[in-house]
Design a protein around this motif. Structure first.
Motif, PDB file in Angstrom:
ATOM      1  N   GLY A 214      56.425 -20.155 107.633  1.00  0.00           N
ATOM      2  CA  GLY A 214      57.049 -19.412 106.474  1.00  0.00           C
ATOM      3  C   GLY A 214      58.402 -18.922 107.197  1.00  0.00           C
ATOM      4  O   GLY A 214      58.894 -17.798 106.507  1.00  0.00           O
ATOM      5  N   VAL A 215      58.605 -19.068 108.411  1.00  0.00           N
ATOM      6  CA  VAL A 215      59.766 -18.210 109.045  1.00  0.00           C
ATOM      7  C   VAL A 215      60.580 -19.393 109.718  1.00  0.00           C
ATOM      8  O   VAL A 215      60.213 -20.311 110.249  1.00  0.00           O
ATOM      9  CB  VAL A 215      59.217 -17.295 110.161  1.00  0.00           C
ATOM     10  CG1 VAL A 215      60.380 -16.562 111.089  1.00  0.00           C
ATOM     11  CG2 VAL A 215      58.138 -16.316 109.784  1.00  0.00           C
ATOM     12  N   VAL A 216      61.936 -19.234 109.503  1.00  0.00           N
ATOM     13  CA  VAL A 216      63.019 -20.207 110.044  1.00  0.00           C
ATOM     14  C   VAL A 216      63.097 -19.957 111.629  1.00  0.00           C
ATOM     15  O   VAL A 216      63.075 -18.836 112.060  1.00  0.00           O
ATOM     16  CB  VAL A 216      64.270 -20.153 109.408  1.00  0.00           C
ATOM     17  CG1 VAL A 216      65.049 -18.915 110.108  1.00  0.00           C
ATOM     18  CG2 VAL A 216      65.011 -21.068 109.347  1.00  0.00           C
ATOM     19  N   LYS A 217      63.082 -20.929 112.217  1.00  0.00           N
ATOM     20  CA  LYS A 217      63.295 -21.157 113.786  1.00  0.00           C
ATOM     21  C   LYS A 217      64.335 -21.517 114.391  1.00  0.00           C
ATOM     22  O   LYS A 217      64.867 -21.356 115.401  1.00  0.00           O
ATOM     23  CB  LYS A 217      61.990 -21.780 114.317  1.00  0.00           C
ATOM     24  CG  LYS A 217      60.470 -20.964 113.810  1.00  0.00           C
ATOM     25  CD  LYS A 217      60.405 -19.860 114.754  1.00  0.00           C
ATOM     26  CE  LYS A 217      59.213 -19.163 114.308  1.00  0.00           C
ATOM     27  NZ  LYS A 217      59.088 -17.886 114.716  1.00  0.00           N
ATOM     28  N   LYS A 230      68.091 -16.305 112.631  1.00  0.00           N
ATOM     29  CA  LYS A 230      68.483 -16.490 110.923  1.00  0.00           C
ATOM     30  C   LYS A 230      69.441 -17.689 110.870  1.00  0.00           C
ATOM     31  O   LYS A 230      70.232 -17.973 111.500  1.00  0.00           O
ATOM     32  CB  LYS A 230      69.354 -15.438 110.417  1.00  0.00           C
ATOM     33  CG  LYS A 230      68.470 -14.018 110.606  1.00  0.00           C
ATOM     34  CD  LYS A 230      69.205 -12.669 110.224  1.00  0.00           C
ATOM     35  CE  LYS A 230      68.393 -11.419 110.571  1.00  0.00           C
ATOM     36  NZ  LYS A 230      69.107 -10.163 110.195  1.00  0.00           N
ATOM     37  N   VAL A 231      68.967 -18.390 109.506  1.00  0.00           N
ATOM     38  CA  VAL A 231      69.765 -19.354 109.385  1.00  0.00           C
ATOM     39  C   VAL A 231      70.580 -19.293 107.839  1.00  0.00           C
ATOM     40  O   VAL A 231      69.871 -18.885 106.851  1.00  0.00           O
ATOM     41  CB  VAL A 231      69.232 -20.730 109.213  1.00  0.00           C
ATOM     42  CG1 VAL A 231      70.000 -22.007 108.719  1.00  0.00           C
ATOM     43  CG2 VAL A 231      68.656 -21.082 110.652  1.00  0.00           C
ATOM     44  N   ALA A 232      71.954 -19.349 107.633  1.00  0.00           N
ATOM     45  CA  ALA A 232      72.350 -19.311 106.371  1.00  0.00           C
ATOM     46  C   ALA A 232      73.229 -20.477 105.901  1.00  0.00           C
ATOM     47  O   ALA A 232      74.054 -20.911 106.516  1.00  0.00           O
ATOM     48  CB  ALA A 232      73.772 -18.101 106.683  1.00  0.00           C
ATOM     49  N   ILE A 348      73.899 -15.892  95.868  1.00  0.00           N
ATOM     50  CA  ILE A 348      74.046 -15.116  97.090  1.00  0.00           C
ATOM     51  C   ILE A 348      72.559 -14.445  97.226  1.00  0.00           C
ATOM     52  O   ILE A 348      72.570 -13.284  96.762  1.00  0.00           O
ATOM     53  CB  ILE A 348      75.188 -14.241  97.357  1.00  0.00           C
ATOM     54  CG1 ILE A 348      76.637 -14.870  97.302  1.00  0.00           C
ATOM     55  CG2 ILE A 348      75.141 -13.604  99.016  1.00  0.00           C
ATOM     56  CD1 ILE A 348      77.763 -14.085  97.424  1.00  0.00           C
ATOM     57  N   ASP A 349      71.808 -15.026  98.007  1.00  0.00           N
ATOM     58  CA  ASP A 349      70.373 -14.513  97.987  1.00  0.00           C
ATOM     59  C   ASP A 349      69.522 -14.825  99.222  1.00  0.00           C
ATOM     60  O   ASP A 349      70.129 -15.703  99.960  1.00  0.00           O
ATOM     61  CB  ASP A 349      69.563 -14.761  96.636  1.00  0.00           C
ATOM     62  CG  ASP A 349      68.491 -13.954  96.202  1.00  0.00           C
ATOM     63  OD1 ASP A 349      68.157 -12.857  97.118  1.00  0.00           O
ATOM     64  OD2 ASP A 349      68.168 -13.925  95.080  1.00  0.00           O
ATOM     65  N   THR A 350      68.371 -14.241  99.397  1.00  0.00           N
ATOM     66  CA  THR A 350      67.584 -14.586 100.292  1.00  0.00           C
ATOM     67  C   THR A 350      66.594 -15.578  99.744  1.00  0.00           C
ATOM     68  O   THR A 350      66.981 -16.029  98.654  1.00  0.00           O
ATOM     69  CB  THR A 350      66.658 -13.432 100.723  1.00  0.00           C
ATOM     70  OG1 THR A 350      65.996 -12.889  99.545  1.00  0.00           O
ATOM     71  CG2 THR A 350      67.134 -12.315 101.246  1.00  0.00           C
ATOM     72  N   THR A 351      65.889 -16.132 100.571  1.00  0.00           N
ATOM     73  CA  THR A 351      64.758 -17.256  99.918  1.00  0.00           C
ATOM     74  C   THR A 351      63.427 -16.927 100.277  1.00  0.00           C
ATOM     75  O   THR A 351      63.184 -15.856 100.926  1.00  0.00           O
ATOM     76  CB  THR A 351      65.173 -18.613 100.788  1.00  0.00           C
ATOM     77  OG1 THR A 351      65.001 -18.625 102.111  1.00  0.00           O
ATOM     78  CG2 THR A 351      66.689 -19.225 100.634  1.00  0.00           C
ATOM     79  N   ALA A 354      61.451 -16.625 105.520  1.00  0.00           N
ATOM     80  CA  ALA A 354      62.066 -15.493 106.135  1.00  0.00           C
ATOM     81  C   ALA A 354      63.129 -15.877 106.984  1.00  0.00           C
ATOM     82  O   ALA A 354      62.955 -16.972 107.788  1.00  0.00           O
ATOM     83  CB  ALA A 354      60.939 -14.681 106.999  1.00  0.00           C
ATOM     84  N   GLY A 355      64.022 -15.200 107.046  1.00  0.00           N
ATOM     85  CA  GLY A 355      65.366 -15.477 107.757  1.00  0.00           C
ATOM     86  C   GLY A 355      66.307 -16.598 107.396  1.00  0.00           C
ATOM     87  O   GLY A 355      67.343 -16.945 108.114  1.00  0.00           O
ATOM     88  N   LEU A 356      65.929 -17.256 106.147  1.00  0.00           N
ATOM     89  CA  LEU A 356      66.689 -18.225 105.593  1.00  0.00           C
ATOM     90  C   LEU A 356      67.516 -17.903 104.399  1.00  0.00           C
ATOM     91  O   LEU A 356      66.946 -17.240 103.396  1.00  0.00           O
ATOM     92  CB  LEU A 356      65.963 -19.580 105.269  1.00  0.00           C
ATOM     93  CG  LEU A 356      66.786 -20.505 104.737  1.00  0.00           C
ATOM     94  CD1 LEU A 356      67.425 -21.388 105.818  1.00  0.00           C
ATOM     95  CD2 LEU A 356      65.837 -21.662 104.068  1.00  0.00           C
ATOM     96  N   PHE A 357      68.757 -17.760 104.348  1.00  0.00           N
ATOM     97  CA  PHE A 357      69.619 -17.124 103.160  1.00  0.00           C
ATOM     98  C   PHE A 357      70.399 -18.494 102.631  1.00  0.00           C
ATOM     99  O   PHE A 357      70.665 -19.544 103.197  1.00  0.00           O
ATOM    100  CB  PHE A 357      70.565 -16.381 104.031  1.00  0.00           C
ATOM    101  CG  PHE A 357      70.156 -15.120 104.867  1.00  0.00           C
ATOM    102  CD1 PHE A 357      69.703 -13.998 104.126  1.00  0.00           C
ATOM    103  CD2 PHE A 357      69.638 -15.203 105.956  1.00  0.00           C
ATOM    104  CE1 PHE A 357      69.118 -12.952 104.469  1.00  0.00           C
ATOM    105  CE2 PHE A 357      68.975 -14.346 106.449  1.00  0.00           C
ATOM    106  CZ  PHE A 357      68.936 -12.964 105.868  1.00  0.00           C
ATOM    107  N   LEU A 358      70.808 -18.199 101.626  1.00  0.00           N
ATOM    108  CA  LEU A 358      71.356 -19.015 100.573  1.00  0.00           C
ATOM    109  C   LEU A 358      72.846 -18.607  99.826  1.00  0.00           C
ATOM    110  O   LEU A 358      72.529 -17.307  99.221  1.00  0.00           O
ATOM    111  CB  LEU A 358      70.388 -19.618  99.411  1.00  0.00           C
ATOM    112  CG  LEU A 358      70.795 -20.527  98.364  1.00  0.00           C
ATOM    113  CD1 LEU A 358      71.060 -22.112  99.149  1.00  0.00           C
ATOM    114  CD2 LEU A 358      69.781 -20.757  97.512  1.00  0.00           C
TER     115      LEU A 358
END
Lengths: 417, 87
Positions: A214-217, A230-232, A348-351, A354-358
């Protein structure tokens, strides 16, 4: 390297040999603090504001094509803040303020020209709606003026006021709106981000998003794997495909929007004019070409070209508004792929990862949002908190039904906005 | 773009109204979970490739049809009436 009038004169005297590429072409490192997927206007401005406002410079922008090659380099260049609903109103107001400071901030001539945006109405009902919208704009702190038909004519003498089917009842003038040089906006933000240490990596397509527990790597790309804290995602037009790499299914349908440019003409239009008949808008570039467009083609498409019915509709609207333009020749047309959201407003939000943004769903209003979107997205990525002017651009508004921002009141159908 | 109406034959795109993804045919029960309704109303696969879509021959026979079409090339592979598509 800073730009100045002195520098332009000096280079003019010495054969223009001193200009250098304004951003590097680095190979991707194995790890970054933030990886931004998408090197369009929004991705570049996000990288710029991450570095400038938050001091986060270990950032890569991954672009599958080249900088300025997508929708940021192919649009009708209109900048405005004439929205009505809470959520959109404060966001575009903030974005317009960033536009007004952009050239000083970037030390780059983006040819921002506040030549005014004038919307025309054709019935009593439309005029009442414009009055309401103008009040909302003024309440937000932006400018709005209601014009009589005579005042419209004074602004733009070539308009036909007395068309039988679509007579001009008046206008809503937004003088701080206008146009900007779209390529320069991309280049200015690219240069500003690069100068602050951001790696702009072109010809680098993301092929997968690595998620563990559940965490972006990090991401997989055509130029190797890149780890990231973090990945956007900010890839308008292809949002559904990239989000699918993270197991998400978005409230987005991709549609094609066409635009047209005529041959260069002597000055004939004072600013941006939009015509209520079938949603037509037109302005004149500094080279003299008329830049104009209309609605979506109305069917889902990833082909960067439209069909003739909408081209025909667009020309008809132009001829109805200003018959004198009938002999202008169209030089070229193109189609861009739009992220259409169900309420016509962006996300413009989180997902849930964890660490992945949209950042997506800009419909066909993405250009004017370039500075505001990057500023607010950078704030969200850096702090984990929504930036106040963009706090209503939540992904969950569709599931809950709370806070939908449907400016046109057309309901949950992606192509109707 | 021309669409093959199963009743009228091949017709100009202008005769048709586009509704969207053919999942519009699978309306959930009124008391279904909010997430199910969200998927029905808002969320889309939005494929770049061959898709099934709901169109209405509004300027022709009035039939609702399911069109199989490529969103990358605009190539139309076929169409059938909604009743047959659902069966």
């Amino acid at each position: 390297m800073g730009y100045s009038g002195f520098k332009v004169i000096k280079e003019g005297l010495f054969g223009q040999k001193g200009w250098k590429p304004v951003w590097r072409d680095p190979a991707p490192k194995s790890e970054y603090d933030v990886v931004i997927i998408g090197g369009g206007g929004h991705g570049l401005s996000t990288a710029y504001y991450l570095a400038k406002e938050h001091g986060i410079t270990n950032v890569a922008v991954l672009e599958k094509g080249y900088i300025g090659g997508g929708n940021v380099g192919r649009n009708t260049t209109i900048v405005r803040a004439n929205y009505m609903l809470p959520g959109n109103s404060e966001f575009y107001s903030h974005s317009l303020k960033l536009w007004e400071d952009m050239e000083q901030d970037l030390n780059y001539n983006t040819m921002m020209s506040q030549r005014g945006v004038m919307m025309l109405c054709h019935s009593d009902g439309q005029r009442d709606f414009f009055a309401r919208r103008a009040n909302a704009m003024v309440n937000q702190g932006d400018d709005a003026e209601l014009l009589t038909p005579e005042e419209v004519k004074r602004e733009a003498p070539s308009i036909d006021l007395d068309n039988v089917r679509f007579p001009i009842y008046g206008g809503l003038m937004h003088r701080r709106g206008g146009t900007a040089r779209h390529d320069a906006v991309a280049w200015g933000y690219a240069r500003g981000a690069d100068q602050r240490g951001v790696d702009l990596i072109q010809n680098c397509e993301v092929t997968g998003i690595d998620i563990e527990g559940g965490v972006v790597k990090g991401v997989q790309t055509t130029r190797g794997a890149i780890r990231a804290k973090k990945v956007a995602i900010v890839v308008a037009g292809r949002s559904s495909q990239v989000a699918a790499m993270a197991g998400m299914r978005l409230p987005i349908e991709s549609h094609v929007l066409q635009a047209f440019v005529s041959e260069g003409l002597k000055p004939v239009l004072p600013g941006v004019i939009s015509f209520g008949m079938g949603h037509f808008y037109i302005s004149q570039s500094d080279k003299g070409g008329l830049v104009f467009g209309s609605d979506l083609d109305f069917y889902a498409s990833y082909a960067s070209r439209g069909n003739l019915p909408m081209a025909e509709h667009c020309m008809e609207a132009c001829m109805t508004l200003m018959p004198s333009l009938g002999k202008a020749k169209v030089l070229r047309s193109w189609g861009g792929i739009m992220d259409m959201s169900p309420d016509g407003s962006p996300i413009i939000d989180t997902t849930d990862t964890a660490g992945l943004f949209l950042n997506c769903g800009w419909c066909y209003g993405g250009f004017k949002a370039v500075p505001g979107s990057g500023f607010s997205y950078a704030h969200l990525i850096a702090t984990g908190q929504h930036h106040t002017p963009a706090a209503r651009y939540r992904l969950d508004r569709f599931r809950t039904g709370r806070g939908l921002m449907d400016e046109e009141g057309t309901g949950s159908q992606h192509n109707l906005h | 773009m021309r669409l093959p109406c199963p009743i009228c034959g091949e017709r100009d795109r202008r005769e048709f109204y586009y509704k969207g993804d053919a999942l519009a045919l699978d309306r959930p029960a009124g008391d279904a979970d909010g997430g199910v309704w969200d998927d029905y109303l808002h969320n889309r696969d939005n494929l770049a490739g061959v898709v099934r879509e709901l169109w209405h021959h509004a300027g022709g026979c009035g039939a609702w049809i399911v069109v199989t079409r490529d969103t990358v090339t605009h190539e139309v592979h076929g169409a059938e009436r909604v009743g047959k598509a659902k069966a």
